[in-house]
Design a protein around this motif. Structure first.
Motif, PDB file in Angstrom:
ATOM      1  N   LYS A  70      22.708  15.684  -1.516  1.00 35.55           N
ATOM      2  CA  LYS A  70      23.716  16.708  -1.262  1.00 35.55           C
ATOM      3  C   LYS A  70      24.484  16.423   0.025  1.00 35.55           C
ATOM      4  O   LYS A  70      24.018  15.691   0.883  1.00 35.55           O
ATOM      5  N   GLY A  71      25.685  17.004   0.114  1.00 30.29           N
ATOM      6  CA  GLY A  71      26.482  16.862   1.330  1.00 30.29           C
ATOM      7  C   GLY A  71      27.648  15.904   1.152  1.00 30.29           C
ATOM      8  O   GLY A  71      28.238  15.806   0.082  1.00 30.29           O
ATOM      9  N   SER A  72      27.962  15.191   2.229  1.00 29.38           N
ATOM     10  CA  SER A  72      29.124  14.307   2.253  1.00 29.38           C
ATOM     11  C   SER A  72      28.662  12.878   2.467  1.00 29.38           C
ATOM     12  O   SER A  72      27.978  12.577   3.439  1.00 29.38           O
ATOM     13  N   LEU A  73      29.047  12.008   1.559  1.00 29.74           N
ATOM     14  CA  LEU A  73      28.527  10.644   1.559  1.00 29.74           C
ATOM     15  C   LEU A  73      29.696   9.660   1.604  1.00 29.74           C
ATOM     16  O   LEU A  73      30.153   9.191   0.566  1.00 29.74           O
ATOM     17  N   ARG A  74      30.165   9.372   2.813  1.00 27.31           N
ATOM     18  CA  ARG A  74      31.289   8.450   2.961  1.00 27.31           C
ATOM     19  C   ARG A  74      30.965   7.397   4.026  1.00 27.31           C
ATOM     20  O   ARG A  74      31.576   7.376   5.100  1.00 27.31           O
ATOM     21  N   PRO A  75      29.999   6.529   3.748  1.00 28.82           N
ATOM     22  CA  PRO A  75      29.620   5.524   4.748  1.00 28.82           C
ATOM     23  C   PRO A  75      30.653   4.411   4.841  1.00 28.82           C
ATOM     24  O   PRO A  75      31.438   4.199   3.915  1.00 28.82           O
ATOM     25  N   GLN A  76      30.607   3.681   5.976  1.00 31.48           N
ATOM     26  CA  GLN A  76      31.485   2.521   6.114  1.00 31.48           C
ATOM     27  C   GLN A  76      30.855   1.306   5.429  1.00 31.48           C
ATOM     28  O   GLN A  76      31.546   0.498   4.829  1.00 31.48           O
ATOM     29  N   LYS A  77      29.520   1.235   5.548  1.00 32.48           N
ATOM     30  CA  LYS A  77      28.811   0.103   4.932  1.00 32.48           C
ATOM     31  C   LYS A  77      27.623   0.635   4.139  1.00 32.48           C
ATOM     32  O   LYS A  77      27.008   1.631   4.531  1.00 32.48           O
ATOM     33  N   SER A  78      27.294  -0.085   3.072  1.00 34.88           N
ATOM     34  CA  SER A  78      26.233   0.424   2.197  1.00 34.88           C
ATOM     35  C   SER A  78      24.873   0.434   2.877  1.00 34.88           C
ATOM     36  O   SER A  78      23.999   1.207   2.507  1.00 34.88           O
ATOM     37  N   ASP A  79      24.689  -0.434   3.923  1.00 32.40           N
ATOM     38  CA  ASP A  79      23.358  -0.424   4.547  1.00 32.40           C
ATOM     39  C   ASP A  79      23.076   0.868   5.329  1.00 32.40           C
ATOM     40  O   ASP A  79      21.948   1.135   5.701  1.00 32.40           O
ATOM     41  N   GLU A  80      24.122   1.680   5.535  1.00 40.77           N
ATOM     42  CA  GLU A  80      23.885   2.996   6.147  1.00 40.77           C
ATOM     43  C   GLU A  80      23.075   3.890   5.207  1.00 40.77           C
ATOM     44  O   GLU A  80      22.559   4.924   5.613  1.00 40.77           O
ATOM     45  N   LEU A  81      23.010   3.496   3.943  1.00 44.66           N
ATOM     46  CA  LEU A  81      22.273   4.295   2.958  1.00 44.66           C
ATOM     47  C   LEU A  81      20.919   3.689   2.625  1.00 44.66           C
ATOM     48  O   LEU A  81      20.239   4.143   1.707  1.00 44.66           O
ATOM     49  N   SER A  82      20.533   2.648   3.381  1.00 47.23           N
ATOM     50  CA  SER A  82      19.347   1.893   2.958  1.00 47.23           C
ATOM     51  C   SER A  82      18.087   2.750   2.908  1.00 47.23           C
ATOM     52  O   SER A  82      17.276   2.620   1.987  1.00 47.23           O
ATOM     53  N   LEU A  83      17.922   3.655   3.846  1.00 47.68           N
ATOM     54  CA  LEU A  83      16.723   4.504   3.847  1.00 47.68           C
ATOM     55  C   LEU A  83      16.699   5.397   2.607  1.00 47.68           C
ATOM     56  O   LEU A  83      15.681   5.518   1.914  1.00 47.68           O
ATOM     57  N   CYS A  84      17.849   5.996   2.333  1.00 51.92           N
ATOM     58  CA  CYS A  84      17.969   6.866   1.158  1.00 51.92           C
ATOM     59  C   CYS A  84      17.704   6.068  -0.122  1.00 51.92           C
ATOM     60  O   CYS A  84      16.962   6.505  -1.010  1.00 51.92           O
TER      61      CYS A  84
END
Lengths: 173, 392
Positions: B24-38
């Motif tokens: 949920k929320g806002s998911l607009r990262p610059q790079k995909s590795d910002e989501l690596s934990l998720c």
């Protein structure tokens, strides 16, 4: 003649809603500027739509992809001129920013793909590519998912213009 | 888990019981590795299950292509690696881009399905929308407005406030609010597109301007937090099986120091004379009937508890009785007739009641109408009003 921000766009006959000029370096100093700007502008232009909340959410998503693309691919110095126009249910976003010939070529290629008959296939290929998505993915999605009409224009002053025409209302209503 | 910055304020959670991973929320990262934990937690959650795994993006309000690329590729990899696994993605109809965006996953794998979450949260909506209810809703509002017109001021509504009417239905209450209280801004939200279409049409015909009718899910609104001075939600908590979720959202969109105003019923307290006994019997059964469909038509007096538990203070509460003496008794009778049509004619039938049970149920409604139209009769429908202040 009224200033562009008060009357019609200099490049189209559509009434102008908003214009912002900012230094490309300032804009590109922080990734979150794309999100902040798209959210702010979406709210500003959505108040008189049939469903302001749905419209703002869609508009923000589309505009954010355009801004993120410019954030990634642009010339070193100069002004980013951003303006939005509207005629009835057609919204037009115009981004003028510094670009050399190589950068202009990147956009010309991406816009050609987004406008191509097999744009949907190209979009899926780009989306499920092994590597990080290229700068054209957002434009491809705008063409395929949002039905955006995209175009580019070369300016004499070393800048280029990226235009997206969107009809966001009415699809889900 | 929560990640927080301007473009990346999102959270994820895993519900083992439902095999559901929610974003949920806002998911607009610059790079995909910002989501690596998720992404690694998504992978870890999937590793524990077999069969169908759910990815819930109903409350994902914004998502850029970097995030979508990462999530879509991860989902595709997961179903390709595991023969025993299929993944279902649940989107929301109130987030315009979501269903179209995720639908591409169905095109690339038959082990991925995507659907729009819609009506399961609103057990009563079908009855209310398909029951020819619109004229009667207008009559109900006319009769309750007779009382609420002044009560609203007692609960803190003043001109020039920023107001939201959540679960606005056919929007007639919003029109009355607009005319009487002249809010600076009035947003009216509902989850029924047909009701909103009707609301816009009526407002247009009546020349009422300035009401922003918006489509939305009251339990997961796109409206931003802390922006309304006064939030109304009428006759609606009783229609939801989890009213606390709605109240949480009403609390969220209300400004600190603002007030949330709710009205609800306790149908077993409907009354009439003559024929009080059969009337009472029918409305007791109505309460059981609603409970069968996971709705609580007895919620009215519980409003105070709900408001306190949602975090409100300075609770004000009272009740009023809509009666056959409030105007034309036929209006009251028309409301009861419509209740009979929907409750006995549709809901009881769907519950599987016998003809005899349905006949007995109808009897009380007809006796209520008899009382309403009787020259010496009295018929009443009680409504509970409660409001609470969001602490400043």
């Amino acid at each position: 003649m009224p200033a562009p921000a008060e009357g019609v766009s200099a490049k189209s006959d559509m009434p102008q809603l908003l214009q912002m000029d900012l230094d490309i370096g300032d804009f590109c100093s922080d990734w979150s500027h794309c999100d902040l700007m798209s959210g702010y502008v979406a709210r500003m232009v959505s108040h008189n739509r049939l469903d302001s909340v749905l419209f703002a959410n869609l508009y923000s998503s589309a505009l954010n992809e355009l801004l993120e693309t410019v954030f990634r691919v642009h010339g070193q110095t100069g002004t980013l001129q951003f303006s939005v126009q509207r005629q009835d249910n057609l919204d037009r976003v115009e981004l003028v920013f510094p670009a050399d010939d190589a950068i202009y070529g990147v956009y010309k290629d991406a816009v050609a793909k987004a406008s191509h008959d097999n744009a949907e296939t190209l979009y899926l290929e780009a989306l499920f590519a092994e590597t990080e998505p290229g700068p054209g993915l957002g434009l491809l999605e705008l063409g395929v998912d949002y039905g955006a009409r995209l175009s580019t224009d070369r300016h004499d002053d070393g800048r280029m213009c990226l235009i997206a025409e969107l009809s966001l209302e009415g699809e889900k209503e | 888990m929560i990640a927080e910055n301007a473009a990346l304020a999102f959270a994820w959670s895993y519900n083992d019981n439902d095999q559901e991973f929610s974003l949920k929320g806002s998911l607009r990262p610059q790079k995909s590795d910002e989501l690596s934990l998720c992404m690694s937690e998504l992978e870890g959650s999937v590793a524990k299950v077999s069969g169908k795994f759910y990815v819930n993006v109903r409350r994902l309000v914004r998502m850029n292509n970097v995030a979508f690329h990462a999530l879509a590729c991860k989902i595709l990899d997961l179903v390709r690696e595991r023969a025993d696994l299929s993944i279902h993605v649940t989107t929301s109809s109130v987030v315009g881009w979501a269903t179209r965006k995720f639908a591409v996953l169905e095109a690339v794998s038959d082990k991925i399905t995507v659907s729009e979450y819609d009506s399961e949260f609103y057990p009563g909506q079908t009855f209310l929308e398909e029951g020819g209810f619109i004229p009667i809703l207008r009559t109900q509002t006319k009769l309750t407005w007779h009382h609420e017109r002044t009560l609203l001021a007692d609960h803190g509504l003043k001109p020039d406030m920023e107001v939201a009417d959540i679960c606005c239905g056919i929007g007639d209450f919003a029109v009355l609010l607009q005319k009487e209280y002249r809010p600076a801004r009035l947003v009216a939200l509902d989850h029924s597109r047909s009701s909103l279409d009707y609301a816009r049409k009526v407002a247009g015909e009546f020349g009422v301007r300035g009401i922003d009718y918006v489509f939305g899910d009251a339990s997961e609104m796109l409206l931003e937090s802390d922006q309304f001075d006064f939030v109304t939600c009428r006759h609606s908590l009783q229609v939801f099986d989890r009213p606390e979720l709605i109240l949480r959202e009403l609390f969220r969109i209300c400004k600190p120091g603002g007030r949330v105003y709710v009205t609800n019923e306790k149908n077993s307290h409907c009354l009439g004379e003559p024929r009080a006994e059969t009337i009472q019997k029918t409305y007791n059964e109505v309460a059981r009937l609603w409970a069968h469909f996971n709705m609580d038509i007895e919620l009215g007096p519980k409003s105070r508890r709900y408001l306190i538990e949602a975090g409100f203070d300075d609770i004000r509460m009272e009740s009023f009785m809509v009666t056959n003496r409030d105007g034309n008794p036929q209006d009251f009778a028309d409301i009861i007739q419509s209740w009979e049509n929907v409750y006995a004619g549709q809901m009881a039938v769907q519950r599987g009641d016998s003809e005899e049970e349905i006949r007995a149920l109808r009897k009380g409604f007809q006796d209520h109408i008899f009382a309403a139209l009787h020259p010496k009769g009295y018929a009443g429908w009680p409504v509970w009003v409660a409001s609470g202040r969001k602490p400043a």
